[in-house]
Design an enzyme around this catalytic site. Sequence first.
Site, PDB file in Angstrom:
ATOM      1  N   GLU A  48      11.300  43.695 -26.166  1.00 22.13           N
ATOM      2  CA  GLU A  48      11.996  44.952 -26.461  1.00 22.13           C
ATOM      3  C   GLU A  48      12.394  45.641 -25.164  1.00 22.13           C
ATOM      4  OE1 GLU A  48       9.535  47.426 -28.950  1.00 22.13           O
ATOM      5  OE2 GLU A  48      11.153  48.869 -29.290  1.00 22.13           O
ATOM      6  N   ASN A 195      14.226  47.719 -38.388  1.00 21.62           N
ATOM      7  CA  ASN A 195      12.844  47.495 -37.948  1.00 21.62           C
ATOM      8  C   ASN A 195      11.986  48.686 -38.376  1.00 21.62           C
ATOM      9  OD1 ASN A 195      10.694  46.390 -35.930  1.00 21.62           O
ATOM     10  ND2 ASN A 195      10.956  48.532 -35.318  1.00 21.62           N
ATOM     11  N   GLU A 196      10.863  48.401 -38.964  1.00 20.18           N
ATOM     12  CA  GLU A 196       9.911  49.456 -39.370  1.00 20.18           C
ATOM     13  C   GLU A 196      10.655  50.655 -39.944  1.00 20.18           C
ATOM     14  OE1 GLU A 196       6.865  50.237 -36.403  1.00 20.18           O
ATOM     15  OE2 GLU A 196       6.116  48.184 -36.570  1.00 20.18           O
ATOM     16  N   TYR A 263      -0.900  44.794 -36.103  1.00 20.31           N
ATOM     17  CA  TYR A 263      -1.502  44.690 -34.777  1.00 20.31           C
ATOM     18  C   TYR A 263      -3.022  44.694 -34.888  1.00 20.31           C
ATOM     19  CZ  TYR A 263       3.017  45.382 -32.525  1.00 20.31           C
ATOM     20  OH  TYR A 263       4.310  45.211 -32.085  1.00 20.31           O
ATOM     21  N   GLU A 317       5.964  40.958 -35.684  1.00 20.31           N
ATOM     22  CA  GLU A 317       5.252  41.701 -34.629  1.00 20.31           C
ATOM     23  C   GLU A 317       3.765  41.583 -34.883  1.00 20.31           C
ATOM     24  OE1 GLU A 317       6.358  45.692 -33.484  1.00 20.31           O
ATOM     25  OE2 GLU A 317       8.476  45.244 -33.846  1.00 20.31           O
ATOM     26  N   GLN A 366       4.241  41.578 -26.744  1.00 21.17           N
ATOM     27  CA  GLN A 366       5.600  41.215 -26.413  1.00 21.17           C
ATOM     28  C   GLN A 366       5.548  40.302 -25.193  1.00 21.17           C
ATOM     29  OE1 GLN A 366       8.301  44.496 -26.083  1.00 21.17           O
ATOM     30  NE2 GLN A 366       7.577  45.446 -27.971  1.00 21.17           N
TER      31      GLN A 366
END
Length: 519
Positions: A48, A195-196, A263, A317, A366
Site C-alpha cells: 500500500e 476495500n473495507e 489480523y 489482508e 505488507q
Amino acid sequence: MKKYLLISAILLAIASLTFAQKNTTRIELSTDEASETISRHIYGHFSEHLGNCIYGGYWVGYDAPIPNTNGIRNDVVTALRKIGIPNLRWPGGCFADEYHWMDGIGDPAERPKMVNTHWGGVTEDNSFGTHEFLELCNQLDTEPVICGNVGSGTVKEMSQWVEYLNFGGISPMADLRRVNGQDEPWGVKYWGVGNENWGCGGNMTAEFYADQYRRYATYARSYGENRLYKIAGGAGGADYHWTETLMKNIPHHMMQGISLHHYTVDWSNKGSATQFGDSLHFEVLRRCLEVEEVIDRHIAIMDKYDPEKKVALVFDEWGTWYEVEPGTNPGFLFQQNTMRDALVAALTLNYLNEKCDRVKMANIAQTINVLQALIFTDGPEMVLTPTYHVYEMYKVHHDATMIPVDFESPVYRYGDRELDAVSVSASQDKNGRIHLSVVNIDHDTKHPVVINTGELGEDDAVNCRILQSDEINSYNTFGRPDEVVPEPFSKYKIKDGEIRMDIPASSIVVLEISHQEEG
Ligand code: AHR
C-alpha cells in the site's frame, strides 16, 4: 544385586521407549486422496501507499544512487523474484478508497499531490502510479491485483481505469494510455471493488455495499479475451453478516471472489514486536490460530449459498500487527519481525493450503517496511525477515496438489491454557515430489513425529530444511542479517518406510521426498 540393577535398567528402557512411542505424533499422508490444487495465489502479497512500503521500499526514482531499473530497486526485485511472488495487491488498503488513479498518470512533475490522510498525513506526490506499478509487476513477473475506489470514487472513474488498463482498441482511455507511453493494454485480471467498505472504505452497511458493488462491477468491463476476476470487498474478521449479505444479494456470476481481512492483533494492547516473553509468545500464536474458526465460518456461509464453490474466498489482508517501533511515525506501521512472526506465517499458510478448495488467493500485509513485512530497507540497505524465509521455504507448495494429512497434534501447554503444538501441510508437485511443512509452535518442547507417506522406498531421497532461532524473539538486522535463516536439517531417520524426527521447539521444518525410479 547386579541382576536386580540389570532388570531395572531394562524395565526403565522399555518404559521410556513406550513413553516415547506414546508421545510420538503419527502423521499419515493420504496421497491417494490428493485432488485439490493449492493455488500459488495463496502466496500473494499486498503493498500500500503507506509509510515506506512503496516509497523507499520499491520506488527510489530514476535518479537515485540506489541501484534501480526504471526507478525500482534491483535488490528488492531480486529478493522477491526468488520467492516467486505470484501476485501483488495495490494501491491499498484504506488508501485505495481515497486514491484517484488519474492523479498518478502522465508527466510526474505535473501530477497533483494529495494528503495521505490514513497513513501519517504525509504528502503523496503520486510519482508512483499506474505505469510504475505495472512496470514493477513486470519486473517481478507477478500478476497485478488492483483495488478500485468505491468509497470516494465514481462508477465512471473505476470504469475508465479498467478501460485505460485493458482496452486494446481506439477509445478515449486507450488513447490516453498511448499518449502516456504504453501502446499495448496490460490485461490486468484481478480487480478489487473497494476495500473495507464497512470502515475506511466508506462506512457502509453490508446491504448498501452489496448494491454499490452491483453498480461498480457492472461497468468494470472485461475487454477482449481478458476476463476480469472481480473481488468484492469483504468482511473484517468475524463479521459473518457481511459475507452472508454479499452472498445473498450479489449475483454470483458478478463476483469471482469475496475478500476477508483478519489480523493477528490485540487492538486494546498491541504489544511489542520484539519485547515479549513466553506468555506473549503463546498469546500471539493463540490469536493467530483464531483465524481458523473465522475462515471456517465464512466458508460455511459461502457453502450454503454456493455449494459448487464458484466464488472464491480471497484472504487479501492478514498478518501480525504490533505497536510501531519506538521513535518511528505511528502512521507508518513499521514493526520488527521475529521468529514468532515466522511461526504465524507458517501456521496460517498451512491452514490456507488445507482450505484450498475455497481459498484461492491470500495477501500478507505488507511486503516491505510495513506490518508483517518480508523485507526491510533503509536507504541502500536491505534485509530479509524470518517471514520472508517462510515464503521462500513454502514456495514448494505453489500450484501443487494438496495431500490430506491425518494426525493428532501434541499439546502446547502454558499454565492452564492449551493449543495444538504441531501443524502440518503436505502437497505433491508436478514432478511427483512430496513436500511437507511441519511447524512446532511450542517454545520449549521438541515434539517427536513419525511421517508415513505411504510409499517411501529405500532409494527415495529426503531433503530437509529448518527455520529456527536461538531465542524466540530473534530477528535479522542490517548488521546481522543471518540470525534467522533456513538451514539444512539432517536429524531424521528413515525406518520401515517411515521418517522419524523430533521437531525442535519453535521451528518450521520443510521436507522434500523425491521418489527415485527403480532399476
Ligand atoms: O494494512 C493496513 C490497513 O489495514 C489497510 O490499509 C486496511 O485495509 C486495513 O485496515
